[in-house]
Motif scaffolding. Sequence first.
Motif, PDB file in Angstrom:
ATOM      1  N   LEU A  11       0.829  -1.214   0.000  1.00 47.44           N
ATOM      2  CA  LEU A  11       0.000   0.000   0.000  1.00 47.44           C
ATOM      3  C   LEU A  11       0.857   1.254   0.000  1.00 47.44           C
ATOM      4  O   LEU A  11       0.537   2.236  -0.684  1.00 47.44           O
ATOM      5  N   ASN A  12       1.932   1.231   0.754  1.00 43.39           N
ATOM      6  CA  ASN A  12       2.848   2.360   0.799  1.00 43.39           C
ATOM      7  C   ASN A  12       3.472   2.601  -0.580  1.00 43.39           C
ATOM      8  O   ASN A  12       3.551   3.739  -1.043  1.00 43.39           O
ATOM      9  N   LEU A  13       3.911   1.533  -1.221  1.00 44.22           N
ATOM     10  CA  LEU A  13       4.541   1.666  -2.537  1.00 44.22           C
ATOM     11  C   LEU A  13       3.588   2.232  -3.577  1.00 44.22           C
ATOM     12  O   LEU A  13       3.948   3.144  -4.328  1.00 44.22           O
ATOM     13  N   ILE A  14       2.371   1.691  -3.627  1.00 44.03           N
ATOM     14  CA  ILE A  14       1.457   2.163  -4.683  1.00 44.03           C
ATOM     15  C   ILE A  14       0.943   3.571  -4.411  1.00 44.03           C
ATOM     16  O   ILE A  14       0.503   4.247  -5.334  1.00 44.03           O
ATOM     17  N   SER A  15       1.038   4.016  -3.160  1.00 42.70           N
ATOM     18  CA  SER A  15       0.632   5.386  -2.870  1.00 42.70           C
ATOM     19  C   SER A  15       1.713   6.387  -3.257  1.00 42.70           C
ATOM     20  O   SER A  15       1.429   7.556  -3.478  1.00 42.70           O
ATOM     21  N   LYS A  16       2.957   5.914  -3.343  1.00 39.94           N
ATOM     22  CA  LYS A  16       4.076   6.818  -3.633  1.00 39.94           C
ATOM     23  C   LYS A  16       4.464   6.871  -5.101  1.00 39.94           C
ATOM     24  O   LYS A  16       5.008   7.877  -5.558  1.00 39.94           O
ATOM     25  N   LYS A  17       4.221   5.764  -5.831  1.00 37.83           N
ATOM     26  CA  LYS A  17       4.580   5.792  -7.252  1.00 37.83           C
ATOM     27  C   LYS A  17       3.620   4.934  -8.049  1.00 37.83           C
ATOM     28  O   LYS A  17       2.959   4.052  -7.506  1.00 37.83           O
ATOM     29  N   ASN A  18       3.537   5.238  -9.336  1.00 37.64           N
ATOM     30  CA  ASN A  18       2.658   4.476 -10.204  1.00 37.64           C
ATOM     31  C   ASN A  18       3.279   3.130 -10.524  1.00 37.64           C
ATOM     32  O   ASN A  18       4.385   3.052 -11.061  1.00 37.64           O
ATOM     33  N   ILE A  19       2.554   2.087 -10.175  1.00 34.67           N
ATOM     34  CA  ILE A  19       2.975   0.725 -10.458  1.00 34.67           C
ATOM     35  C   ILE A  19       1.840   0.088 -11.243  1.00 34.67           C
ATOM     36  O   ILE A  19       0.713  -0.017 -10.746  1.00 34.67           O
TER      37      ILE A  19
END
Length: 152
Positions: A11-19
């Motif tokens: 969740l942290n990753l997808i909130s910070k960058k587009n994946i």
Amino acid sequence: MKKELRQKKILNLISKKNIATQLELIDALAEIGIKTTQATLSRDIKELHLVKKTDITGEVAYRVLNAEEQVEYNSGPVRDIFKESVNGITQVQFINIIQTDPNDASRVAAVIDDAEIDGVKGTLAGYDTLVIFSADAEAAEALHQKLKSFLE
């Protein structure tokens, strides 16, 4: 690594960058020291209610459905069968009791089971009555409100 921690990191990753793909997400997790398989990641994506959405620039990326979107996302067939076959719904503690037309309880239960709605731990159907079990009264109340809205 524990599932809860891995899912928080996702969740942290997808909130910070587009994946946009599972491979991109696996690579991003590996960059922060989390190794996972595609099968595990696929289960995480389903449990976290992640979907691919297009942003205002046209770029596709994983996003979390908010609670209202989750209801809409999962509820098409449930909403349809409720309008067609359900006559009433009552909540008693951690159970929702649904009255259906004769011979329809099993069909309604099957649609609910297939929809994998949050708050449903199991269903049991008879001739014209279906019971839905939730983990506790709070989960049953939330489910009751969601299902009741399908009758309106």
